[in-house]
Design a protein around this motif. Structure first.
Motif, mmCIF file in Angstrom:
data_model
loop_
_atom_site.group_PDB
_atom_site.id
_atom_site.type_symbol
_atom_site.label_atom_id
_atom_site.label_comp_id
_atom_site.label_asym_id
_atom_site.label_seq_id
_atom_site.Cartn_x
_atom_site.Cartn_y
_atom_site.Cartn_z
ATOM 1 N N GLY A 185 29.535 24.931 41.602
ATOM 2 C CA GLY A 185 30.932 24.918 42.009
ATOM 3 C C GLY A 185 31.423 26.337 42.215
ATOM 4 O O GLY A 185 30.697 27.300 41.978
ATOM 5 N N ASP A 241 27.651 26.596 35.837
ATOM 6 C CA ASP A 241 29.021 26.218 36.211
ATOM 7 C C ASP A 241 29.984 26.384 35.044
ATOM 8 O O ASP A 241 29.602 26.210 33.879
ATOM 9 C CB ASP A 241 29.058 24.738 36.620
ATOM 10 N N VAL A 295 31.698 22.683 30.345
ATOM 11 C CA VAL A 295 32.951 21.989 30.635
ATOM 12 C C VAL A 295 33.853 22.221 29.434
ATOM 13 O O VAL A 295 33.471 21.932 28.301
ATOM 14 C CB VAL A 295 32.724 20.479 30.842
ATOM 15 N N GLU A 343 39.039 21.399 34.162
ATOM 16 C CA GLU A 343 40.164 20.601 34.673
ATOM 17 C C GLU A 343 41.073 20.122 33.539
ATOM 18 O O GLU A 343 42.296 20.064 33.684
ATOM 19 C CB GLU A 343 39.611 19.392 35.434
ATOM 20 N N SER A 358 37.285 14.582 40.715
ATOM 21 C CA SER A 358 38.031 14.754 39.462
ATOM 22 C C SER A 358 37.993 13.500 38.600
ATOM 23 O O SER A 358 37.882 13.571 37.381
ATOM 24 C CB SER A 358 39.493 15.106 39.749
ATOM 25 N N ASP A 405 34.624 16.465 35.232
ATOM 26 C CA ASP A 405 33.918 17.749 35.305
ATOM 27 C C ASP A 405 32.458 17.600 34.893
ATOM 28 O O ASP A 405 31.564 18.216 35.492
ATOM 29 C CB ASP A 405 34.590 18.768 34.374
ATOM 30 N N TYR A 412 33.705 24.675 34.361
ATOM 31 C CA TYR A 412 34.759 23.771 34.834
ATOM 32 C C TYR A 412 35.737 23.509 33.690
ATOM 33 O O TYR A 412 35.322 23.407 32.530
ATOM 34 C CB TYR A 412 34.152 22.439 35.300
ATOM 35 N N ARG A 432 41.146 21.349 40.364
ATOM 36 C CA ARG A 432 40.211 21.179 41.471
ATOM 37 C C ARG A 432 40.956 21.171 42.806
ATOM 38 O O ARG A 432 40.531 21.840 43.744
ATOM 39 C CB ARG A 432 39.378 19.908 41.288
ATOM 40 N N VAL A 461 29.288 18.853 37.165
ATOM 41 C CA VAL A 461 28.306 19.892 36.830
ATOM 42 C C VAL A 461 26.921 19.280 36.583
ATOM 43 O O VAL A 461 25.899 19.899 36.897
ATOM 44 C CB VAL A 461 28.751 20.777 35.632
#
Lengths: 461, 461
Positions: free
Chosen positions: B359, B155, B131, B159, A175, B345, B157, B170, B349
Motif C-alpha cells: 500500500g 505495510d 495494522v 484505518e 476498508s 486493513d 495501515y 483510505r 495487508v
C-alpha cells in the motif's frame, strides 16, 4: 528498543522515505496515460492533470504523461485543443490505435457498452491498467473485464462509476472487506433526486419537474437512463457485486423508475410526513443464502437521514455486522466530482506501475443467487378511493388477510362519495403485496387504487 | 474485438479468475497473524477471525492463522481463553517475543506510545506488516513507523485510528489522492459528542453529563484524553498529515477540550438556534502555503449537517477542489466498529503478502508548515453582562474596532442592571479576537464576559 536514532538523519529528523523511494536519485520514467473520451469528465481530467501536475508526480512517484486523447469527431479537435491549451496532435479519432500505443494506463470515459468494452480489453491486452467511469459496462459485463485484467496482470479501477466523487467502491472493496455487509441502501442517481426534490418543493408533476431538470442541465436530452432507473440499477448491480462478493449484473436488478410518480403520490407522502426517493437497495436475505437487489421509488419518513438529501446529491448507507451503519454523502455526478474519482484511481494504478503490486481483482467467490423481487420482504403504502358504505373497511381488510398481508395502520378520510382509505402494511413478500393490490383493484367497494408506494423506515401514522 | 469467447469457459461463463489466482490448485500457506492486546477491540478481532474464517480466507486468498495473542497480565489468560474458545497456549505475556516469531502481520491494539512503538518497529524488522489502531502513536511518531515500514518493505495501515469503522483514512490516502483537499472538518470523538449532546438535551452541566457518560460506558475511568481534546487532536494530526501530504504531529494541533463548556454556553447556543460541538478542523490557508489544525468546541447552526450528529457518532466532511464536499458518518468507537476497520486493513495487508505489492507509504512531500492558532481566521460568539448605561454599546463596539474585528450582529437583552450584549463577529485572525476578549474583560462597562465560543457556519441572528 527505539529505532528513532537508527532511522533519523544527521539532523535528527526522520527523512521522508517515500520521496527517496520514488526518486532514488534518478528521474522516474513517466507513466503514459491514454484518455478515451473528452466530454465533460474527460475535459476535467485533462485540466486536473495540467493544474495538479507537480502534486500528482509526487503522489504517484513519477510524472503522468498524457500520450493521447481519443475523440469521436475530428472537427471538434481544434476547439478542444484550444480550450485545454494542448497541441492538436495529442488528439486522435483512432481510439483503437491509441490503446495499442504502449500506454501504462488507459482512462475510459466514453461510456456505453461498445466500443468501450473492446477498447478496454485491447488496452489490457497491450499491458495497460484501466480506469473507467463506465457503470453500464461494469454492470453488464464486469466479469469479462476482470478476467482480462487478471490474465494480463493489470489493474481495473472504477470508483467514478458509482456516486461520483464519493469514495464508496474502494471502501466496500477494501476498508470494509473484513466485515459482513448486510445491506447497502442509498440515493445513487442525482437527476431523479433533483426531480423528486422539486416535486416535493413545488408540488409540480413529474413532467414539469423533468423539464426544469433539463433546463438546468441536470437531465440529459434523452433522460430515460435516469428516470427509468437504468442508471441506478447499473450502480446497484456494482454495489451488490462488491458488497456480497457475487456476480450481479444490471439484468439481475429489479427496476422501477420515477416516471409513474405523480403529484398525488407526493401529496400523499407529505400527508404521511414522508418524502419519496428513488432508492437503490442491495440486501442479504436473513439466512445469508440469497441477495435482493432493487431500484424503485419508496416513501421514507422525513426523520430518515436520506430524506434530507436534496438537489442532485447522492448518499449511501452501508450496514455491516461489526461496523454498524456507515453513511457516505456528496456529489454523485458532474465533471469535477467524477474527475476527482477518476484521478484518485489513476494515481492508485499508476503507483502500482511504479512500485509494483496490484489492487484487488474480482471477488465473486460467494456466488450468492439474486432472489426474485416477489420474494423480497418489503412494505407498501396504499391509498384507496372507496365508497363510504358500511362494511367497506371490513372487505378491504379481508383482501389483505387473504394474501397474508398484515396491516400496520389504516386511516379513513372524508365521507359519503369521497372517502379515502390509507393503508400502511407490515413487512410481507412483495408478491403478496402486489397480489393484494391486484385484488383491491377488482373490488366493487374500491373505486380506485389512487397510490401505491413501497415504504422504507417507520412511517408515522 | 470481443474477448468474451476467448476468456469464457466451455459453459460460456467467465470463470472467477480471482479464486483461480488465489488457489491455483494448491493450498496457500496461511498468513501468520500476531495480535498485541486483547481488550475490547482485540477480543472482537479474535471473534471475527473465528466467525468469518471462511470468508476471510477467500478474500485474502489464504487462511489467516492467529499464531499468538499478547496480553499484559498472565492471570487473565484462562478467562480470556475460555471466553474466546481458544487454547491458553495461544496467549503470551511476552509481546516482544511474539513479534519476532515470523508473523506475516502484527495487529497492534494495545494503544499508547510505549511499548507499542518498540513492538511495532521490532515486528517490522522481523518482516511483519503492521495494522494498528493506535492514534496516539501515529500522531506522535508516525514518521518513524513509516520509515521503518519503508526500510523493511512492509505495510503500515491504521484505518481504525480515526473514526472507527468509518472508512476515512483510505479514502483520503487513496480515493481522493488525485484531488486537492482544502479542508477536513468533523466530529471525531464520540465521548465528547455524547456529553455535549446530553448537555443540550437535558440542560445538564459538564460534570453531570460526564458522570452519565461514565455510567453508560461512553467515558473511560480517566476521561481526560477525551474531554481535554487529546484524542481528537491526535486524530486531527493524522487527518491533516494525509489530507495535506505533510507531517503533522499531535503537538502541532491547537487544542481546547470541553471541560469549560458550561450549561450557560449551551443555553446561549440554544438562543442562537445553534449547538455546541467539539470540532476537529484541518484547513489549507487561502494561498495554500500553510495549514491550520485545531480542535475546540464551536457553535454551529442547527441547520449545519454536523448539528444533527448525536450520541457517540462521528461525522467528517472533506472539502476538495474537484470533488466538492463529501461526508462520512458512522460509529467512531466501540469494539465492533474498531474491529471492522482493523480487519479491513488486515485483509488488505495479508492480500499484499499473498499477491505481492504494498500500500501507499508516507506522503509528506508538500512539507507545509502548521500556522499558529493566532493566525487562523475564525469567528467568535461573545456574550457580555453589561451595565445598561448610555454609551456602553459604543464603548464595546470601539473595543472590537480597535483590534480590527468587525461585528456581524449585536443583540441587547434586558435592561437596568441586568443587560446582556450578544455579539457575533465577522471572520478575523484568532489572535485579534482573543485580544478583543481580553480587552473587554478590562472594561468597566463590562461586568463579565459570560460566554465566548468560536463559530463555524452561518448563525442566524
Amino acid at each position: 528498543m527505539s529505532a528513532g536514532p537508527v532511522l533519523a538523519g544527521p539532523d535528527g529528523r526522520i527523512p521522508d522515505m517515500s520521496a527517496q523511494r520514488r526518486k532514488g536519485g534518478e528521474v522516474m520514467a513517466p507513466i503514459r496515460v491514454g484518455l478515451l473520451g473528452c466530454g465533460v469528465v474527460g475535459t476535467e481530467v485533462v485540466r486536473q492533470l495540467q493544474t495538479q501536475a507537480d502534486d500528482l508526480t509526487q503522489r504517484v512517484g513519477a510524472p503522468l504523461e498524457l500520450v493521447g486523447i481519443a475523440v469521436r469527431r475530428a472537427k471538434r479537435i481544434p476547439e478542444k485543443a484550444a480550450e485545454l491549451g494542448v497541441p492538436e496532435s495529442l488528439f486522435t479519432t483512432d481510439s483503437a490505435e491509441l490503446v495499442t500505443r504502449g500506454c501504462d494506463v488507459v482512462v475510459e470515459v466514453i461510456g456505453g457498452i461498445e466500443p468501450a468494452r473492446s477498447l478496454i480489453l485491447s488496452a489490457m491486452e497491450h499491458g495497460a491498467s484501466v480506469v473507467s467511469a463506465n457503470k453500464a459496462l461494469l454492470a453488464e459485463d464486469g466479469a469479462t473485464l476482470y478476467a482480462a485484467a487478471e490474465k494480463h496482470g493489470v489493474d481495473l479501477y472504477y470508483e467514478a462509476a458509482v456516486a461520483g466523487a464519493i469514495p464508496l467502491l474502494r471502501p466496500l472493496r477494501e476498508s470494509m472487506v473484513g466485515d459482513q455487509v448486510h445491506r447497502v441502501l442509498g440515493i445513487v442517481n442525482g437527476t431523479t433526486n433533483f426531480i423528486l426534490s422539486r416535486m416535493h418543493e413545488t408540488g409540480a408533476g413529474f413532467t414539469e419537474a423533468l423539464e426544469e431538470a433539463s433546463a438546468l442541465g441536470y437531465a440529459e436530452a434523452d433522460p430515460s437512463a435516469d428516470v427509468e432507473g437504468f442508471d441506478a440499477a447499473a450502480k446497484a448491480a456494482i454495489l451488490a457485486s462488491l458488497a456480497f462478493h457475487s456476480r450481479v449484473t444490471a439484468a439481475d436488478v429489479y427496476r422501477e423508475g420515477i416516471t409513474e410518480v405523480s403529484a398525488a403520490d407526493v401529496a400523499s407522502a407529505r400527508d404521511m410526513n414522508s418524502v419519496i426517493k428513488l432508492l437503490a437497495i442491495c440486501e442479504l436475505s436473513p439466512d445469508g443464502s440469497t441477495i435482493g437487489v432493487r431500484v424503485h421509488p419508496a416513501m421514507i419518513p422525513r426523520s430518515h437521514p436520506l430524506a434530507g438529501v436534496g438537489d442532485a446529491f447522492n448518499a449511501v448507507f452501508v450496514e455491516a455486522e461489526a461496523a454498524g451503519q456507515v453513511m457516505f454523502y456528496g456529489r454523485g455526478a458532474g465533471g469535477g466530482p467524477t474527475a476527482s474519482a477518476v484521478l484518485g484511481d489513476l494515481v492508485a494504478v499508476a503507483r502500482h506501475k511504479v512500485v509494483g503490486g496490484r489492487g484487488p481483482g474480482e471477488s465473486a467467490y460467494a456466488q450468492l443467487a439474486v432472489r426474485p423481487m416477489g420474494e423480497t420482504i418489503t412494505r407498501y403504502y396504499i391509498c384507496l378511493d372507496v365508497a363510504e358504505k358500511p362494511g367497506v373497511l371490513a372487505q378491504v381488510a379481508a383482501a389483505f388477510a387473504e394474501h397474508g398481508v398484515s396491516i400496520q395502520t389504516v386511516r379513513q378520510h372524508g365521507h359519503a362519495d369521497d372517502a379515502t382509505l390509507v393503508v400502511v402494511t407490515h413487512r410481507a413478500p412483495d408478491s403478496a403485496l402486489a397480489a393484494t393490490v391486484a385484488h383491491l383493484r377488482t373490488m366493487d367497494a374500491v373505486r380506485a387504487v389512487a397510490s401505491v408506494m413501497r415504504v422504507e423506515g417507520d412511517l408515522e401514522s
